[in-house]
Design an enzyme around this catalytic site. Structure first.
Site, PDB file in Angstrom:
ATOM      1  N   CYS A  79       0.285  -1.095  -0.530  1.00  0.00           N
ATOM      2  CA  CYS A  79       0.026   0.179  -0.222  1.00  0.00           C
ATOM      3  C   CYS A  79       1.043   0.991   0.503  1.00  0.00           C
ATOM      4  O   CYS A  79       1.576   1.460  -1.224  1.00  0.00           O
ATOM      5  CB  CYS A  79      -0.742  -0.252   1.058  1.00  0.00           C
ATOM      6  SG  CYS A  79      -2.244   1.178   0.630  1.00  0.00           S
ATOM      7  N   HIS A 176      -3.986  -5.325   1.057  1.00  0.00           N
ATOM      8  CA  HIS A 176      -2.789  -5.652   2.109  1.00  0.00           C
ATOM      9  C   HIS A 176      -2.679  -6.765   2.595  1.00  0.00           C
ATOM     10  O   HIS A 176      -4.229  -7.569   2.877  1.00  0.00           O
ATOM     11  CB  HIS A 176      -4.140  -5.213   3.306  1.00  0.00           C
ATOM     12  CG  HIS A 176      -3.525  -3.268   3.359  1.00  0.00           C
ATOM     13  ND1 HIS A 176      -2.754  -2.464   4.359  1.00  0.00           N
ATOM     14  CD2 HIS A 176      -4.591  -2.053   2.561  1.00  0.00           C
ATOM     15  CE1 HIS A 176      -2.617  -1.885   4.387  1.00  0.00           C
ATOM     16  NE2 HIS A 176      -3.812  -1.228   3.076  1.00  0.00           N
ATOM     17  N   GLU A 178      -1.735  -8.484   4.339  1.00  0.00           N
ATOM     18  CA  GLU A 178      -1.596  -9.001   5.611  1.00  0.00           C
ATOM     19  C   GLU A 178      -3.371  -9.220   6.311  1.00  0.00           C
ATOM     20  O   GLU A 178      -3.822  -9.560   7.102  1.00  0.00           O
ATOM     21  CB  GLU A 178      -0.968  -8.211   6.795  1.00  0.00           C
ATOM     22  CG  GLU A 178      -1.384  -6.679   6.875  1.00  0.00           C
ATOM     23  CD  GLU A 178      -1.221  -5.637   6.354  1.00  0.00           C
ATOM     24  OE1 GLU A 178      -1.304  -4.556   5.699  1.00  0.00           O
ATOM     25  OE2 GLU A 178      -1.123  -6.694   4.866  1.00  0.00           O
TER      26      GLU A 178
END
Length: 197
Positions: A79, A176, A178
């Site tokens: 990002c 993202h 994660e």
């Protein structure tokens, strides 16, 4: 393998560190100094914060970090971290690393920010990860001068922009991983495996 998250002093990097630490044989550390962050097997530029503040934290080690990437240091930019791999951003003052030529501009969509699950039109470099839908949270997007560096695209309300860029061992993703459930963790671990091999 040592994996270092360069901490810009913004946002929570706990979930990213946790996702990385799930990979076997990985030691994760967090480093606020951009030069000391280069003593690693994989540099991670995490994805929360504003471009201007992050560029200011990067500035003292910017040239050394760029040289390290040019010399083959593996890097994953997420990002904002992907955006820092470009020349600069309309979001704030300061220079990015300029590893990918281009600028970061505000999304032209009616609804900004772009938050939530969206797809990735991937090429063969990403297909093995079977990403499907991934999680995005951003108001700005990278506009590359080298479309050949783009390995994945996405669109938000008609604004099409790179979801992923790659040159050598440097990979930037606008989403993202994660926060993208099992597919995102698989994606990160696949990149770790590639870096190690």
């Amino acid at each position: 393998m040592r994996v270092t998250l360069f901490d810009y002093g913004a946002g929570n990097i706990h979930s990213l560190a946790k996702a990385l630490a799930l990979a076997p044989g990985v030691e994760v550390r967090v480093e606020e100094d951009p030069v000391r962050a280069l003593d690693t097997g994989l540099l991670v530029l995490p994805g929360v914060g504003a471009f201007g503040a992050a560029a200011a934290r990067l500035a003292p080690g910017r040239e050394r970090m760029r040289r390290a990437l040019d010399d083959g240091l593996p890097c994953l930019g997420i990002c904002l971290g992907m955006q820092l791999l470009f020349d600069g951003s309309d979001e704030g003052e300061g220079l990015g690393l300029g590893f990918f030529p281009g600028r970061v501009t505000r999304l032209s969509s009616r609804r900004v920010p772009h938050i939530g699950w969206n797809s990735v039109e991937e090429d063969t470099a990403l297909r093995e990860a079977k990403l499907g839908s991934v999680y995005y949270a951003h108001s700005f997007a990278c506009r590359t001068e080298n479309p050949g560096a783009v390995v994945g695209w996405t669109a938000h309300e008609g604004d099409r922009f790179p979801a992923a860029v790659r040159r050598g061992k440097v990979l930037g993703v606008q989403f993202h991983p994660e926060k993208s459930s099992a597919a995102g963790v698989r994606f990160v671990h696949a990149f770790l495996d590639e870096v190690r091999s």
